[in-house]
Design a protein around this motif. Structure first.
Motif, PDB file in Angstrom:
ATOM      1  N   MET A 106       8.954   6.416  -6.166  1.00  0.00           N
ATOM      2  CA  MET A 106       9.414   5.558  -7.249  1.00  0.00           C
ATOM      3  C   MET A 106      10.390   6.290  -8.173  1.00  0.00           C
ATOM      4  O   MET A 106      10.883   5.717  -9.141  1.00  0.00           O
ATOM      5  CB  MET A 106       8.197   5.080  -8.051  1.00  0.00           C
ATOM      6  N   ILE A 107      10.708   7.537  -7.865  1.00  0.00           N
ATOM      7  CA  ILE A 107      11.477   8.363  -8.794  1.00  0.00           C
ATOM      8  C   ILE A 107      12.811   7.731  -9.186  1.00  0.00           C
ATOM      9  O   ILE A 107      13.234   7.809 -10.345  1.00  0.00           O
ATOM     10  CB  ILE A 107      11.684   9.790  -8.206  1.00  0.00           C
ATOM     11  N   ASP A 126      -4.561  12.352 -15.109  1.00  0.00           N
ATOM     12  CA  ASP A 126      -4.454  10.909 -15.352  1.00  0.00           C
ATOM     13  C   ASP A 126      -3.741  10.282 -14.139  1.00  0.00           C
ATOM     14  O   ASP A 126      -3.455  10.987 -13.161  1.00  0.00           O
ATOM     15  CB  ASP A 126      -3.668  10.647 -16.640  1.00  0.00           C
ATOM     16  N   VAL A 127      -3.468   9.010 -14.252  1.00  0.00           N
ATOM     17  CA  VAL A 127      -2.746   8.343 -13.164  1.00  0.00           C
ATOM     18  C   VAL A 127      -1.366   8.972 -13.004  1.00  0.00           C
ATOM     19  O   VAL A 127      -0.803   9.551 -13.955  1.00  0.00           O
ATOM     20  CB  VAL A 127      -2.613   6.831 -13.409  1.00  0.00           C
ATOM     21  N   VAL A 128      -0.829   8.862 -11.798  1.00  0.00           N
ATOM     22  CA  VAL A 128       0.502   9.393 -11.504  1.00  0.00           C
ATOM     23  C   VAL A 128       1.348   8.287 -10.876  1.00  0.00           C
ATOM     24  O   VAL A 128       0.823   7.357 -10.253  1.00  0.00           O
ATOM     25  CB  VAL A 128       0.438  10.604 -10.557  1.00  0.00           C
ATOM     26  N   ALA A 129       2.638   8.393 -11.056  1.00  0.00           N
ATOM     27  CA  ALA A 129       3.550   7.424 -10.446  1.00  0.00           C
ATOM     28  C   ALA A 129       3.741   7.764  -8.972  1.00  0.00           C
ATOM     29  O   ALA A 129       3.714   8.945  -8.589  1.00  0.00           O
ATOM     30  CB  ALA A 129       4.891   7.437 -11.158  1.00  0.00           C
ATOM     31  N   ILE A 186       4.569   0.977 -13.008  1.00  0.00           N
ATOM     32  CA  ILE A 186       3.858   1.487 -11.837  1.00  0.00           C
ATOM     33  C   ILE A 186       3.087   0.358 -11.171  1.00  0.00           C
ATOM     34  O   ILE A 186       3.087   0.214  -9.937  1.00  0.00           O
ATOM     35  CB  ILE A 186       2.903   2.628 -12.231  1.00  0.00           C
ATOM     36  N   ARG A 187       2.470  -0.501 -11.996  1.00  0.00           N
ATOM     37  CA  ARG A 187       1.693  -1.611 -11.445  1.00  0.00           C
ATOM     38  C   ARG A 187       2.591  -2.556 -10.639  1.00  0.00           C
ATOM     39  O   ARG A 187       2.262  -2.972  -9.538  1.00  0.00           O
ATOM     40  CB  ARG A 187       0.998  -2.378 -12.577  1.00  0.00           C
ATOM     41  N   HIS A 188       3.752  -2.902 -11.211  1.00  0.00           N
ATOM     42  CA  HIS A 188       4.677  -3.772 -10.487  1.00  0.00           C
ATOM     43  C   HIS A 188       5.066  -3.164  -9.140  1.00  0.00           C
ATOM     44  O   HIS A 188       5.156  -3.852  -8.116  1.00  0.00           O
ATOM     45  CB  HIS A 188       5.942  -4.017 -11.323  1.00  0.00           C
ATOM     46  N   TRP A 189       5.308  -1.859  -9.163  1.00  0.00           N
ATOM     47  CA  TRP A 189       5.768  -1.175  -7.946  1.00  0.00           C
ATOM     48  C   TRP A 189       4.691  -1.192  -6.863  1.00  0.00           C
ATOM     49  O   TRP A 189       4.946  -1.587  -5.728  1.00  0.00           O
ATOM     50  CB  TRP A 189       6.153   0.261  -8.296  1.00  0.00           C
ATOM     51  N   VAL A 190       3.471  -0.753  -7.220  1.00  0.00           N
ATOM     52  CA  VAL A 190       2.438  -0.633  -6.184  1.00  0.00           C
ATOM     53  C   VAL A 190       2.028  -2.000  -5.654  1.00  0.00           C
ATOM     54  O   VAL A 190       1.666  -2.147  -4.475  1.00  0.00           O
ATOM     55  CB  VAL A 190       1.213   0.145  -6.709  1.00  0.00           C
ATOM     56  N   GLU A 191       2.091  -3.038  -6.512  1.00  0.00           N
ATOM     57  CA  GLU A 191       1.774  -4.380  -6.031  1.00  0.00           C
ATOM     58  C   GLU A 191       2.858  -4.878  -5.077  1.00  0.00           C
ATOM     59  O   GLU A 191       2.566  -5.472  -4.035  1.00  0.00           O
ATOM     60  CB  GLU A 191       1.610  -5.339  -7.206  1.00  0.00           C
ATOM     61  N   ALA A 192       4.132  -4.632  -5.447  1.00  0.00           N
ATOM     62  CA  ALA A 192       5.232  -5.080  -4.589  1.00  0.00           C
ATOM     63  C   ALA A 192       5.247  -4.335  -3.267  1.00  0.00           C
ATOM     64  O   ALA A 192       5.528  -4.916  -2.208  1.00  0.00           O
ATOM     65  CB  ALA A 192       6.565  -4.910  -5.305  1.00  0.00           C
ATOM     66  N   MET A 193       4.943  -3.043  -3.310  1.00  0.00           N
ATOM     67  CA  MET A 193       4.989  -2.211  -2.107  1.00  0.00           C
ATOM     68  C   MET A 193       3.653  -2.174  -1.364  1.00  0.00           C
ATOM     69  O   MET A 193       3.543  -1.552  -0.313  1.00  0.00           O
ATOM     70  CB  MET A 193       5.414  -0.789  -2.473  1.00  0.00           C
ATOM     71  N   GLU A 194       2.628  -2.834  -1.952  1.00  0.00           N
ATOM     72  CA  GLU A 194       1.291  -2.873  -1.360  1.00  0.00           C
ATOM     73  C   GLU A 194       0.750  -1.465  -1.127  1.00  0.00           C
ATOM     74  O   GLU A 194       0.222  -1.134  -0.053  1.00  0.00           O
ATOM     75  CB  GLU A 194       1.291  -3.691  -0.066  1.00  0.00           C
ATOM     76  N   VAL A 195       0.861  -0.630  -2.179  1.00  0.00           N
ATOM     77  CA  VAL A 195       0.332   0.737  -2.126  1.00  0.00           C
ATOM     78  C   VAL A 195      -1.139   0.697  -2.545  1.00  0.00           C
ATOM     79  O   VAL A 195      -1.460   0.232  -3.646  1.00  0.00           O
ATOM     80  CB  VAL A 195       1.129   1.669  -3.055  1.00  0.00           C
TER      81      VAL A 195
END
Length: 323
Positions: free
Chosen positions: A73-74, A66-69, A39-48
């Motif tokens: 990203m599904i 808790d945190v959600v994806a 999830i971290r890789h995704w949000v950093e790459a997509m600038e979420v």
């Protein structure tokens, strides 16, 4: 089905239609459960910027446990990964059969056109996501900008470890017949055009064969030059040629080859009726049929929008009084 459709075409359409509702890819689990590092890789790459994807306190403040994806990203949870990408195994089952049938019809190229998601619930770390793909529809043959093709729509269903649906994706691709590529013929090497010879190329663009003439001693000269080699005068005009001549000499070039020319390539020295000679190509004759002194006549070839050049071929017999 149109009245002009052949039996084979109808049979092919029926074979395609038989795939509608069929499972292309059986339910396949992702390689890893939903996890925070991915999830971290995704949000950093997509600038979420939404903190609910990495900050548990921020997620709980919105009523989540808790945190959600990220929803979009599904697909990432069921992708095959790097190793399977660089060393793919042969696909099996319905997917391979459908691709083979589309290839049989000439639809060998593919491009994705659109994707429509329906998210049932958010996925969270620990969820085991799987996906199954079913054929939703196959369109009749359509003409598109890429070529004639068929739109193939599939439905991907994403489930959690308990088998509950978490998302669906309607995925549409265009399978099309690639247009035949017509490779443009290579252009001839461009001549060096300057102040001394520009007049000759300008006349050639008008399909006129001219020769430079000294206005002092009336000597003809070719190729063009600024000074008369006979009397050293710089004054000149031109003579328009008949376009007829005889073969003075020639060579048959085989190598090195250039893609703009057909080989074997006949390169000739043509003696014009006006008395000067020029180097050109022979056309319309094979090397076996070439003879020194044979009568020739000018022809014209366009090589690109701004260059027209003379070539020579066998001349038609001169008309006689009897004919």
């Amino acid at each position: 089905m149109s009245a002009g459709t052949s039996y084979d075409d109808r049979q092919y359409d029926e074979r395609l239609e038989a795939f509608i509702g069929r499972v292309l890819n059986e339910r396949t689990p992702g390689q890893d459960p939903v996890n925070v590092p991915m999830i971290r890789h995704w949000v950093e790459a997509m600038e979420v910027a939404n903190p609910v994807h990495l900050d548990a306190d921020a997620a709980r403040a919105t009523g989540r446990d808790d945190v959600v994806a990220p929803a979009s990203m599904i697909q990432a949870w069921t992708m095959r990964g790097y190793a399977a990408t660089v060393r793919p195994q042969a696909a099996a089952g319905g997917f391979q059969e459908l691709i083979a049938l589309l290839d049989e019809g000439g639809y060998t190229s593919v491009v994705a056109t659109d994707s429509e998601f329906d998210f049932v619930r958010e996925v969270v770390p620990g969820d085991e996501i799987s996906v199954e793909e079913v054929v939703d529809s196959i369109s009749p043959e359509k003409a598109t900008g890429l070529g004639v093709g068929r739109f193939v729509t599939t439905m991907k269903t994403y489930r959690d470890g308990a088998g509950e649906v978490v998302a669906t994706q309607r995925w549409r691709t265009l399978r099309f017949k690639p247009a035949a590529k017509v490779e443009p013929r290579a252009e001839r090497p461009k001549p060096a055009i300057n102040l001394d010879n520009a007049f000759w190329f300008e006349a050639a663009r008008e399909r006129r064969l001219v020769v430079q003439r000294c206005t002092s001693c009336e000597s003809l000269r070719h190729p063009p030059g600024p000074e008369c080699p006979e009397c050293q005068s710089f004054e000149w005009d031109t003579v328009e040629c008949s376009g007829r001549g005889t073969l003075y000499s020639y060579v048959v070039a085989h190598h090195p080859r250039h893609p703009a020319f057909d080989y074997p390539l006949l390169i000739a020295v043509v003696e014009l009726e006006e008395g000067t000679r020029l180097i050109t190509n022979l056309t319309g004759v094979t090397p076996e049929d070439v003879t020194i002194g044979m009568p020739l006549a000018v022809q014209w070839i366009d090589d690109g929008p701004d260059l027209t050049l003379p070539v020579f071929g066998p001349a038609a017999p001169e008309p006689t009084e009897e004919s």
